[in-house]
Scaffold this motif. Sequence first.
Motif, PDB file in Angstrom:
ATOM      1  N   ALA A 157       0.921  -1.293   0.112  1.00  0.00           N
ATOM      2  CA  ALA A 157      -0.036  -0.166   0.032  1.00  0.00           C
ATOM      3  C   ALA A 157       0.924   1.256  -0.044  1.00  0.00           C
ATOM      4  O   ALA A 157       0.733   2.359  -0.897  1.00  0.00           O
ATOM      5  N   ALA A 158       1.835   1.140   0.788  1.00  0.00           N
ATOM      6  CA  ALA A 158       2.772   2.335   0.847  1.00  0.00           C
ATOM      7  C   ALA A 158       3.547   2.480  -0.687  1.00  0.00           C
ATOM      8  O   ALA A 158       3.790   3.814  -1.241  1.00  0.00           O
ATOM      9  N   ILE A 197       0.958   4.327  -3.140  1.00  0.00           N
ATOM     10  CA  ILE A 197       0.860   5.664  -2.807  1.00  0.00           C
ATOM     11  C   ILE A 197       1.975   6.264  -3.387  1.00  0.00           C
ATOM     12  O   ILE A 197       1.990   7.353  -3.878  1.00  0.00           O
ATOM     13  N   VAL A 252       2.404   9.159  -6.216  1.00  0.00           N
ATOM     14  CA  VAL A 252       3.057  10.589  -5.812  1.00  0.00           C
ATOM     15  C   VAL A 252       4.218  10.627  -6.625  1.00  0.00           C
ATOM     16  O   VAL A 252       4.375  11.884  -7.130  1.00  0.00           O
ATOM     17  N   ALA A 287       0.896   2.982 -10.208  1.00  0.00           N
ATOM     18  CA  ALA A 287       0.598   2.485  -8.971  1.00  0.00           C
ATOM     19  C   ALA A 287       1.115   1.013  -9.059  1.00  0.00           C
ATOM     20  O   ALA A 287       1.646   0.661  -8.061  1.00  0.00           O
TER      21      ALA A 287
END
Length: 84
Positions: free
Chosen positions: A38-39, A42, A46, A61
Amino acid sequence: MELGIASVAAITAISYLLGMAVKATEAADKWIPIICGAAGLILGVVAWAPDYPAHDWLNAAAVGIVSGWAATGLNQSVKQLTEK
């Protein structure tokens, strides 16, 4: 500024450090790969930029998730190689 593959390595390193931080808490170990993935997701979205190795947000992603999971694999590789 060209980051390219270095940004992928940075996502892996940040995810690894996050996984180690989670390991130091009371959280169950089974959540560490999910948290790292999940990190990575993100961070991948970004970090998505023209020189990032993805051309759209979905691929960014995916690259992030794989980079996050690579941190878990790196941890397990070192653990298995150093275990007696």
